[in-house]
Design a protein around this motif. Structure first.
Motif, PDB file in Angstrom:
ATOM      1  N   GLY A   1      -0.091  -3.727   5.342  1.00 21.50           N
ATOM      2  CA  GLY A   1      -1.417  -3.703   5.937  1.00 21.50           C
ATOM      3  C   GLY A   1      -1.391  -3.561   7.441  1.00 21.50           C
ATOM      4  O   GLY A   1      -2.374  -3.876   8.117  1.00 21.50           O
ATOM      5  N   ARG A   2      -0.300  -3.066   7.957  1.00 20.78           N
ATOM      6  CA  ARG A   2      -0.081  -3.060   9.408  1.00 20.78           C
ATOM      7  C   ARG A   2      -1.189  -2.340  10.179  1.00 20.78           C
ATOM      8  O   ARG A   2      -1.569  -2.761  11.265  1.00 20.78           O
ATOM      9  CB  ARG A   2       1.284  -2.434   9.706  1.00 20.78           C
ATOM     10  CG  ARG A   2       1.754  -2.644  11.133  1.00 20.78           C
ATOM     11  CD  ARG A   2       3.225  -2.332  11.289  1.00 20.78           C
ATOM     12  NE  ARG A   2       3.700  -2.654  12.622  1.00 20.78           N
ATOM     13  CZ  ARG A   2       4.928  -3.040  12.914  1.00 20.78           C
ATOM     14  NH1 ARG A   2       5.811  -3.180  11.956  1.00 20.78           N
ATOM     15  NH2 ARG A   2       5.280  -3.310  14.154  1.00 20.78           N
ATOM     16  N   GLU A   3      -1.728  -1.250   9.606  1.00 20.45           N
ATOM     17  CA  GLU A   3      -2.755  -0.490  10.334  1.00 20.45           C
ATOM     18  C   GLU A   3      -4.148  -0.734   9.760  1.00 20.45           C
ATOM     19  O   GLU A   3      -5.103  -0.044  10.107  1.00 20.45           O
ATOM     20  CB  GLU A   3      -2.424   1.007  10.316  1.00 20.45           C
ATOM     21  CG  GLU A   3      -2.785   1.753   9.051  1.00 20.45           C
ATOM     22  CD  GLU A   3      -1.879   1.444   7.864  1.00 20.45           C
ATOM     23  OE1 GLU A   3      -2.077   2.086   6.828  1.00 20.45           O
ATOM     24  OE2 GLU A   3      -1.013   0.569   7.958  1.00 20.45           O
ATOM     25  N   LEU A   4      -4.279  -1.736   8.867  1.00 23.46           N
ATOM     26  CA  LEU A   4      -5.554  -2.023   8.225  1.00 23.46           C
ATOM     27  C   LEU A   4      -6.185  -3.268   8.830  1.00 23.46           C
ATOM     28  O   LEU A   4      -5.496  -4.221   9.168  1.00 23.46           O
ATOM     29  CB  LEU A   4      -5.348  -2.250   6.721  1.00 23.46           C
ATOM     30  CG  LEU A   4      -4.653  -1.136   5.938  1.00 23.46           C
ATOM     31  CD1 LEU A   4      -4.431  -1.570   4.496  1.00 23.46           C
ATOM     32  CD2 LEU A   4      -5.475   0.140   5.988  1.00 23.46           C
ATOM     33  N   SER A   5      -7.511  -3.279   8.930  1.00 19.18           N
ATOM     34  CA  SER A   5      -8.178  -4.473   9.455  1.00 19.18           C
ATOM     35  C   SER A   5      -8.687  -5.377   8.338  1.00 19.18           C
ATOM     36  O   SER A   5      -8.768  -6.589   8.506  1.00 19.18           O
ATOM     37  CB  SER A   5      -9.348  -4.074  10.367  1.00 19.18           C
ATOM     38  OG  SER A   5     -10.327  -3.353   9.633  1.00 19.18           O
ATOM     39  N   ASP A   6      -9.032  -4.786   7.187  1.00 18.64           N
ATOM     40  CA  ASP A   6      -9.600  -5.562   6.092  1.00 18.64           C
ATOM     41  C   ASP A   6      -8.943  -5.146   4.780  1.00 18.64           C
ATOM     42  O   ASP A   6      -9.065  -3.995   4.360  1.00 18.64           O
ATOM     43  CB  ASP A   6     -11.109  -5.339   5.990  1.00 18.64           C
ATOM     44  CG  ASP A   6     -11.838  -5.720   7.269  1.00 18.64           C
ATOM     45  OD1 ASP A   6     -12.245  -6.880   7.376  1.00 18.64           O
ATOM     46  OD2 ASP A   6     -11.977  -4.846   8.153  1.00 18.64           O
ATOM     47  N   PHE A   7      -8.255  -6.084   4.125  1.00 19.55           N
ATOM     48  CA  PHE A   7      -7.645  -5.779   2.838  1.00 19.55           C
ATOM     49  C   PHE A   7      -7.408  -7.068   2.065  1.00 19.55           C
ATOM     50  O   PHE A   7      -7.538  -8.176   2.601  1.00 19.55           O
ATOM     51  CB  PHE A   7      -6.330  -5.000   3.013  1.00 19.55           C
ATOM     52  CG  PHE A   7      -5.199  -5.763   3.663  1.00 19.55           C
ATOM     53  CD1 PHE A   7      -4.246  -6.433   2.902  1.00 19.55           C
ATOM     54  CD2 PHE A   7      -5.071  -5.795   5.042  1.00 19.55           C
ATOM     55  CE1 PHE A   7      -3.194  -7.118   3.500  1.00 19.55           C
ATOM     56  CE2 PHE A   7      -4.033  -6.476   5.659  1.00 19.55           C
ATOM     57  CZ  PHE A   7      -3.080  -7.140   4.880  1.00 19.55           C
ATOM     58  N   LEU A   8      -7.081  -6.914   0.807  1.00 15.55           N
ATOM     59  CA  LEU A   8      -6.718  -8.051  -0.038  1.00 15.55           C
ATOM     60  C   LEU A   8      -5.228  -8.003  -0.296  1.00 15.55           C
ATOM     61  O   LEU A   8      -4.700  -6.986  -0.742  1.00 15.55           O
ATOM     62  CB  LEU A   8      -7.454  -7.986  -1.381  1.00 15.55           C
ATOM     63  CG  LEU A   8      -7.018  -9.022  -2.434  1.00 15.55           C
ATOM     64  CD1 LEU A   8      -7.374 -10.431  -1.974  1.00 15.55           C
ATOM     65  CD2 LEU A   8      -7.651  -8.727  -3.785  1.00 15.55           C
ATOM     66  N   PHE A   9      -4.548  -9.108  -0.010  1.00 14.27           N
ATOM     67  CA  PHE A   9      -3.136  -9.260  -0.376  1.00 14.27           C
ATOM     68  C   PHE A   9      -3.103 -10.055  -1.668  1.00 14.27           C
ATOM     69  O   PHE A   9      -3.586 -11.183  -1.724  1.00 14.27           O
ATOM     70  CB  PHE A   9      -2.382  -9.991   0.736  1.00 14.27           C
ATOM     71  CG  PHE A   9      -0.955 -10.333   0.383  1.00 14.27           C
ATOM     72  CD1 PHE A   9      -0.071  -9.372  -0.076  1.00 14.27           C
ATOM     73  CD2 PHE A   9      -0.499 -11.642   0.524  1.00 14.27           C
ATOM     74  CE1 PHE A   9       1.246  -9.698  -0.393  1.00 14.27           C
ATOM     75  CE2 PHE A   9       0.812 -11.975   0.212  1.00 14.27           C
ATOM     76  CZ  PHE A   9       1.683 -10.999  -0.253  1.00 14.27           C
ATOM     77  N   LEU A  10      -2.574  -9.446  -2.733  1.00 14.11           N
ATOM     78  CA  LEU A  10      -2.626 -10.046  -4.062  1.00 14.11           C
ATOM     79  C   LEU A  10      -1.225 -10.214  -4.630  1.00 14.11           C
ATOM     80  O   LEU A  10      -0.704  -9.319  -5.289  1.00 14.11           O
ATOM     81  CB  LEU A  10      -3.466  -9.166  -4.997  1.00 14.11           C
ATOM     82  CG  LEU A  10      -3.750  -9.750  -6.384  1.00 14.11           C
ATOM     83  CD1 LEU A  10      -4.716 -10.920  -6.280  1.00 14.11           C
ATOM     84  CD2 LEU A  10      -4.311  -8.676  -7.310  1.00 14.11           C
ATOM     85  N   PRO A  11      -0.589 -11.359  -4.400  1.00 19.25           N
ATOM     86  CA  PRO A  11       0.704 -11.619  -5.027  1.00 19.25           C
ATOM     87  C   PRO A  11       0.497 -12.049  -6.486  1.00 19.25           C
ATOM     88  O   PRO A  11      -0.264 -12.972  -6.759  1.00 19.25           O
ATOM     89  CB  PRO A  11       1.290 -12.772  -4.203  1.00 19.25           C
ATOM     90  CG  PRO A  11       0.312 -13.071  -3.116  1.00 19.25           C
ATOM     91  CD  PRO A  11      -0.975 -12.440  -3.485  1.00 19.25           C
ATOM     92  N   ILE A  12       1.186 -11.370  -7.397  1.00 24.96           N
ATOM     93  CA  ILE A  12       1.076 -11.680  -8.825  1.00 24.96           C
ATOM     94  C   ILE A  12       2.429 -12.199  -9.275  1.00 24.96           C
ATOM     95  O   ILE A  12       3.365 -11.432  -9.500  1.00 24.96           O
ATOM     96  CB  ILE A  12       0.681 -10.440  -9.642  1.00 24.96           C
ATOM     97  CG1 ILE A  12      -0.532  -9.747  -9.016  1.00 24.96           C
ATOM     98  CG2 ILE A  12       0.384 -10.821 -11.084  1.00 24.96           C
ATOM     99  CD1 ILE A  12      -0.882  -8.422  -9.660  1.00 24.96           C
ATOM    100  N   GLY A  13       2.545 -13.504  -9.356  1.00 20.38           N
ATOM    101  CA  GLY A  13       3.804 -14.120  -9.749  1.00 20.38           C
ATOM    102  C   GLY A  13       3.576 -15.118 -10.852  1.00 20.38           C
ATOM    103  O   GLY A  13       2.862 -14.846 -11.816  1.00 20.38           O
ATOM    104  N   THR A  14       4.162 -16.307 -10.718  1.00 20.10           N
ATOM    105  CA  THR A  14       3.947 -17.369 -11.694  1.00 20.10           C
ATOM    106  C   THR A  14       2.463 -17.651 -11.835  1.00 20.10           C
ATOM    107  O   THR A  14       1.968 -17.930 -12.930  1.00 20.10           O
ATOM    108  CB  THR A  14       4.687 -18.642 -11.261  1.00 20.10           C
ATOM    109  OG1 THR A  14       6.068 -18.331 -11.089  1.00 20.10           O
ATOM    110  CG2 THR A  14       4.547 -19.730 -12.302  1.00 20.10           C
ATOM    111  N   GLY A  15       1.737 -17.580 -10.739  1.00 17.49           N
ATOM    112  CA  GLY A  15       0.283 -17.651 -10.733  1.00 17.49           C
ATOM    113  C   GLY A  15      -0.263 -16.451  -9.984  1.00 17.49           C
ATOM    114  O   GLY A  15       0.469 -15.520  -9.649  1.00 17.49           O
ATOM    115  N   ILE A  16      -1.554 -16.466  -9.723  1.00 20.34           N
ATOM    116  CA  ILE A  16      -2.188 -15.395  -8.944  1.00 20.34           C
ATOM    117  C   ILE A  16      -3.062 -16.036  -7.881  1.00 20.34           C
ATOM    118  O   ILE A  16      -3.925 -16.866  -8.201  1.00 20.34           O
ATOM    119  CB  ILE A  16      -3.051 -14.470  -9.822  1.00 20.34           C
ATOM    120  CG1 ILE A  16      -2.195 -13.764 -10.879  1.00 20.34           C
ATOM    121  CG2 ILE A  16      -3.767 -13.430  -8.955  1.00 20.34           C
ATOM    122  CD1 ILE A  16      -2.991 -12.880 -11.813  1.00 20.34           C
ATOM    123  N   ALA A  17      -2.822 -15.664  -6.654  1.00 20.84           N
ATOM    124  CA  ALA A  17      -3.695 -16.086  -5.560  1.00 20.84           C
ATOM    125  C   ALA A  17      -3.976 -14.851  -4.716  1.00 20.84           C
ATOM    126  O   ALA A  17      -3.402 -13.791  -4.937  1.00 20.84           O
ATOM    127  CB  ALA A  17      -3.043 -17.182  -4.727  1.00 20.84           C
TER     128      ALA A  17
END
Length: 365
Positions: free
Chosen positions: A120-136
């Protein structure tokens, strides 16, 4: 001013720590188990000891300490963590050194790292979605993680996607995490494979063979595999008809790629759940991109291609945001903690001039 900070990413299973210089070079890394089975006081004591050991590996006193922890967090205190059990722990209690310290929520800290250094280096608004043991999720607004009014912002894993569906450990019904986390994919596949196997034989039954006895239902949409870009099938896995062997989400992904009907059904339900949650998120916040991280995202196009297709179909009157693969992998939390450490030391612009070569820095094993 010292040339490095201590950065520590605390997870429910392990802690990943390192020393990071003002220019972004990782000069030392280490890992320790998180002793949560011994209670919150033992975890706090282990963090203190680990930070002290990390600091002594550097040349001199660190300029600051950045600490990423789970649960409800402010910059000055870890307020609550159901996973670990602590309540209202001041930042100073974690650090045995007289240096500035800043805390951050583990997922939002990883999102900060992806924002400043990664996908997201050049983005101002985004969702970071890690999908692992859980989801946050980490909601990134104007380049910074947004935690909401009380620190609960980003809990996308507990959006109800199937209101009449399976119970979630959080107490709600039909949460995204119950269908699309890596642990859910593995658990749901094992349960259905076991119920499909003949109960009388004590022998082990190949999962793929058991899976072929189950057929997708109308309410459980299966997806087509993408052979050209899918991971290679895993080695044969067996399930005991008496007691199922653990099955990983990676193995379910490989079986999906090979065309196994049950794996495709489970994978399809995960993709469906993700598309529902992300459509809602997109309509509310209009992100410029969605950055997928965590173990399940390592499936690459096997996840991203059908997810992009379904998300696009759900958004009838507007384009779907592009999906991106996270760039920092398992180092995101630690690198984010390093940014917090430098911010605590008074460098608000930390990371702005770090080279993309930071991605090639030593990883924590």
């Amino acid at each position: 001013m010292s040339s490095f900070v201590v950065a520590l990413d605390v997870g429910g299973t392990s802690m990943k720590g390192g020393l990071v210089t003002r220019s972004g070079e990782i000069i030392h890394t280490d890992r320790r188990a998180t002793p949560r089975d011994r209670g919150p006081a033992a975890v706090v004591a282990t963090i203190r000891s680990f930070i002290d050991n990390l600091a002594t590996a550097g040349d001199g006193t660190p300029a600051g300490v950045g600490l990423a922890v789970p649960g409800l967090v402010t910059a000055d205190a870890a307020l609550y963590s159901a996973n670990i059990g602590w309540r209202d722990v001041p930042a100073a209690d974690f650090v045995p050194l007289d240096v500035p310290v800043m805390l951050g929520h583990d997922v939002r800290t990883g999102g900060l790292a992806e924002s400043v250094l990664g996908a997201g280096r050049e983005l101002s608004d985004f969702l970071f979605l890690p999908i692992g043991t859980g989801i946050a999720g980490a909601v990134i607004l104007h380049g910074e993680p947004y935690g909401g009014s009380a620190g609960w912002g980003g809990e996308i894993g507990h959006i109800p996607v199937f209101p009449e569906g399976e119970p979630c450990a959080c107490g709600q019904i039909g949460c995204l995490e119950t269908y699309a986390s890596a642990s859910a994919v593995a658990r749901r596949y094992s349960a259905r494979a076991t119920s499909s196997a003949a109960p009388a034989s004590p022998d082990t039954v190949p999962i793929a063979s058991a899976a072929t006895t189950a057929s997708p239902t109308a309410s459980s949409p299966a997806i087509a595999a993408h052979p050209a870009t899918s991971p290679a099938p895993a080695s044969p896995v067996t399930v005991s008809t008496a007691l199922p062997a653990p099955v990983t989400a990676e193995q379910v992904a490989a079986l999906t790629a090979s065309g196994d009907p049950l794996a495709m059904e489970i994978w399809g339900e995960a993709v469906e759940a993700l598309s529902l949650a992300l459509a809602t998120y997109t309509l509310l916040l209009d992100p410029s991109a969605i950055v997928l991280g965590g173990g399940l995202a390592e499936a690459g196009p096997l996840l991203s291609v059908p997810l992009a297709e379904r998300l696009g179909k759900r958004l009838a009157f507007r384009d779907a945001p592009p999906l991106r693969q996270a760039a920092l992998g398992m180092s995101a939390g630690m690198l984010g903690a390093a940014l917090l450490g430098w911010r605590a030391a008074g460098f608000a612009d930390a990371g702005a001039n770090w080279s993309p070569d930071v991605l090639k820095s030593p990883r924590v094993a």
